[in-house]
Write a protein that holds these residues in place. Structure first.
Motif, short mmCIF file in Angstrom:
data_model
loop_
_atom_site.label_atom_id
_atom_site.label_comp_id
_atom_site.label_asym_id
_atom_site.label_seq_id
_atom_site.Cartn_x
_atom_site.Cartn_y
_atom_site.Cartn_z
N ASP A 17 -1.38 6.75 53.97
CA ASP A 17 -2.24 5.81 54.60
C ASP A 17 -2.21 6.19 56.17
O ASP A 17 -3.77 4.95 56.62
CB ASP A 17 -0.98 4.89 54.74
CG ASP A 17 -0.13 4.58 53.63
OD1 ASP A 17 -0.23 3.19 53.30
OD2 ASP A 17 0.41 5.17 52.65
N ARG A 18 -1.99 6.87 56.57
CA ARG A 18 -2.85 7.09 58.35
C ARG A 18 -4.06 8.02 58.13
O ARG A 18 -4.56 7.34 58.80
CB ARG A 18 -2.12 8.16 58.49
CG ARG A 18 -0.38 7.10 59.17
CD ARG A 18 0.60 8.47 59.63
NE ARG A 18 0.57 9.70 60.38
CZ ARG A 18 0.94 10.29 61.13
NH1 ARG A 18 2.13 11.21 60.81
NH2 ARG A 18 0.55 11.46 61.98
N LEU A 19 -4.70 8.58 57.03
CA LEU A 19 -5.93 9.36 56.99
C LEU A 19 -6.37 8.30 56.59
O LEU A 19 -8.15 8.08 57.31
CB LEU A 19 -5.79 10.32 55.83
CG LEU A 19 -7.13 10.85 54.86
CD1 LEU A 19 -8.10 11.54 56.26
CD2 LEU A 19 -6.32 11.25 54.17
N TYR A 20 -6.46 6.92 56.09
CA TYR A 20 -6.88 5.52 55.93
C TYR A 20 -7.29 4.99 57.45
O TYR A 20 -8.63 4.78 57.05
CB TYR A 20 -6.65 4.80 54.72
CG TYR A 20 -6.77 3.42 54.72
CD1 TYR A 20 -8.22 3.08 53.74
CD2 TYR A 20 -5.80 2.53 54.98
CE1 TYR A 20 -7.89 1.82 54.21
CE2 TYR A 20 -7.26 1.41 54.93
CZ TYR A 20 -8.15 0.71 55.11
OH TYR A 20 -8.81 -0.53 54.22
N ALA A 21 -6.54 5.32 57.43
CA ALA A 21 -6.76 4.08 58.79
C ALA A 21 -7.71 5.37 59.98
O ALA A 21 -8.36 4.53 60.74
CB ALA A 21 -5.22 4.06 59.88
N ALA A 40 -4.95 9.42 45.02
CA ALA A 40 -4.47 8.31 44.05
C ALA A 40 -4.64 7.39 45.57
O ALA A 40 -4.82 6.04 45.36
CB ALA A 40 -3.50 8.84 43.59
N ARG A 41 -3.58 7.73 46.29
CA ARG A 41 -3.17 6.44 46.98
C ARG A 41 -4.91 6.21 48.39
O ARG A 41 -4.73 5.14 48.54
CB ARG A 41 -1.40 6.33 47.97
CG ARG A 41 -1.40 6.16 49.14
CD ARG A 41 -0.52 4.80 48.95
NE ARG A 41 -0.18 4.17 50.03
CZ ARG A 41 -0.80 2.44 49.95
NH1 ARG A 41 -0.94 1.83 48.89
NH2 ARG A 41 -0.23 1.99 50.83
N LEU A 42 -4.75 6.98 48.69
CA LEU A 42 -5.81 7.49 49.60
C LEU A 42 -7.43 6.39 48.85
O LEU A 42 -7.80 4.84 49.02
CB LEU A 42 -6.55 8.40 49.96
CG LEU A 42 -8.18 8.50 50.65
CD1 LEU A 42 -7.36 7.20 51.95
CD2 LEU A 42 -8.18 9.88 51.57
N ILE A 43 -7.64 6.79 47.72
CA ILE A 43 -8.36 6.06 47.00
C ILE A 43 -8.07 4.17 47.05
O ILE A 43 -8.56 3.91 47.08
CB ILE A 43 -8.54 6.65 45.68
CG1 ILE A 43 -9.26 8.03 45.38
CG2 ILE A 43 -9.43 5.39 44.40
CD1 ILE A 43 -8.87 9.15 44.23
N ASP A 44 -7.18 4.20 46.55
CA ASP A 44 -6.08 3.03 46.19
C ASP A 44 -6.14 1.78 47.47
O ASP A 44 -6.91 1.25 47.36
CB ASP A 44 -4.86 2.39 45.75
CG ASP A 44 -4.27 2.81 44.23
OD1 ASP A 44 -5.31 3.22 43.43
OD2 ASP A 44 -3.37 3.49 44.12
N LEU A 45 -6.42 2.61 48.23
CA LEU A 45 -6.34 1.93 49.66
C LEU A 45 -7.66 1.53 50.09
O LEU A 45 -7.87 0.60 50.54
CB LEU A 45 -5.79 2.75 51.24
CG LEU A 45 -4.62 2.60 50.85
CD1 LEU A 45 -3.29 3.57 51.80
CD2 LEU A 45 -3.96 1.38 51.68
N LEU A 46 -8.57 2.75 49.77
CA LEU A 46 -9.93 2.72 50.33
C LEU A 46 -10.89 1.23 49.25
O LEU A 46 -11.06 0.86 49.63
CB LEU A 46 -10.94 3.58 50.16
CG LEU A 46 -10.27 4.51 50.92
CD1 LEU A 46 -10.94 5.91 50.45
CD2 LEU A 46 -10.66 4.06 52.17
N ARG A 47 -10.42 1.53 48.19
CA ARG A 47 -10.93 0.50 46.34
C ARG A 47 -9.76 -0.99 46.93
O ARG A 47 -11.25 -2.20 47.35
CB ARG A 47 -10.89 0.62 45.70
CG ARG A 47 -11.30 1.76 45.06
CD ARG A 47 -10.53 2.35 43.64
NE ARG A 47 -11.37 1.42 42.36
CZ ARG A 47 -10.30 1.19 41.79
NH1 ARG A 47 -9.62 1.86 40.84
NH2 ARG A 47 -10.94 -0.19 40.89
#
Length: 179
Positions: A17-21, A40-47
């Motif tokens: 989550d922090r990396l996405y931000a 997986a979590r980063l991909i979900d956030l970006l998608r």
């Protein structure tokens, strides 16, 4: 559980989550990836972000070409891949290195700590040297905090200084894989 252990556990769960931000704050609006449990979590956030174009790849070297094309179109892109996919990219990495296109790759490492799949070990051991030998700058993160400290600097180096950057995310950051 000590306060330090609790902080480490909380940080380990929250790093995507922090990396996405950080990526979004750095102007990244495109990502390409081969599906990966570590991302997986980063991909979900970006998608799920309507301002980000997320492209699923059939093979990792396509991501290098997409990142170059995105840059020519004024878009900042990040490639998400595993260390096993780096081997697929070596020849294509000559494009951004020679043409001086910015490139940012986030590479989840396999074949290291707690690896259950022996097929992942050879490329896991060769990833860093292979990237350096083709001219890509390599940073390595063994903890979530290291990763989150590296990414802002890597965004500047990639997109402001036209560098080709790979951040290797150690297997401990993601935890031991169990199948």
């Amino acid at each position: 559980m000590t306060d330090t252990e609790l902080l480490e556990k909380t940080t380990a769960k929250a790093w995507p989550d922090r990396l996405y931000a950080q990526l979004r704050a750095g102007g990244v609006t495109h990502t390409s990836y081969v599906p990966d449990a570590g991302h997986a979590r980063l991909i979900d956030l970006l998608r799920s972000d309507s301002e980000v174009t997320a492209t699923v790849l059939t093979t990792e070297e396509e991501g290098v070409a997409l990142a170059a094309g995105a840059w020519l179109g004024g878009v900042r892109s990040v490639i998400l891949l595993q260390s096993s996919g780096v081997g697929n990219c070596i020849n294509m990495l000559s494009l951004p290195v020679i043409a001086r296109f910015p490139l940012l790759m986030l590479v989840t490492m396999r074949g290291e700590w707690g690896e259950f799949n022996p097929w992942q070990v050879p490329m896991g051991q060769a990833t860093e040297d292979a990237l350096r030998s083709i001219g890509v700058r390599v940073f390595r993160a063994e903890t979530a905090e290291e990763l989150l400290a590296i990414v802002p600097a890597a965004l500047v180096e990639a997109f402001d200084a036209d560098q080709q950057i790979a951040i290797l995310i150690g297997q401990r950051v993601m935890g031991e894989k169990k199948w």
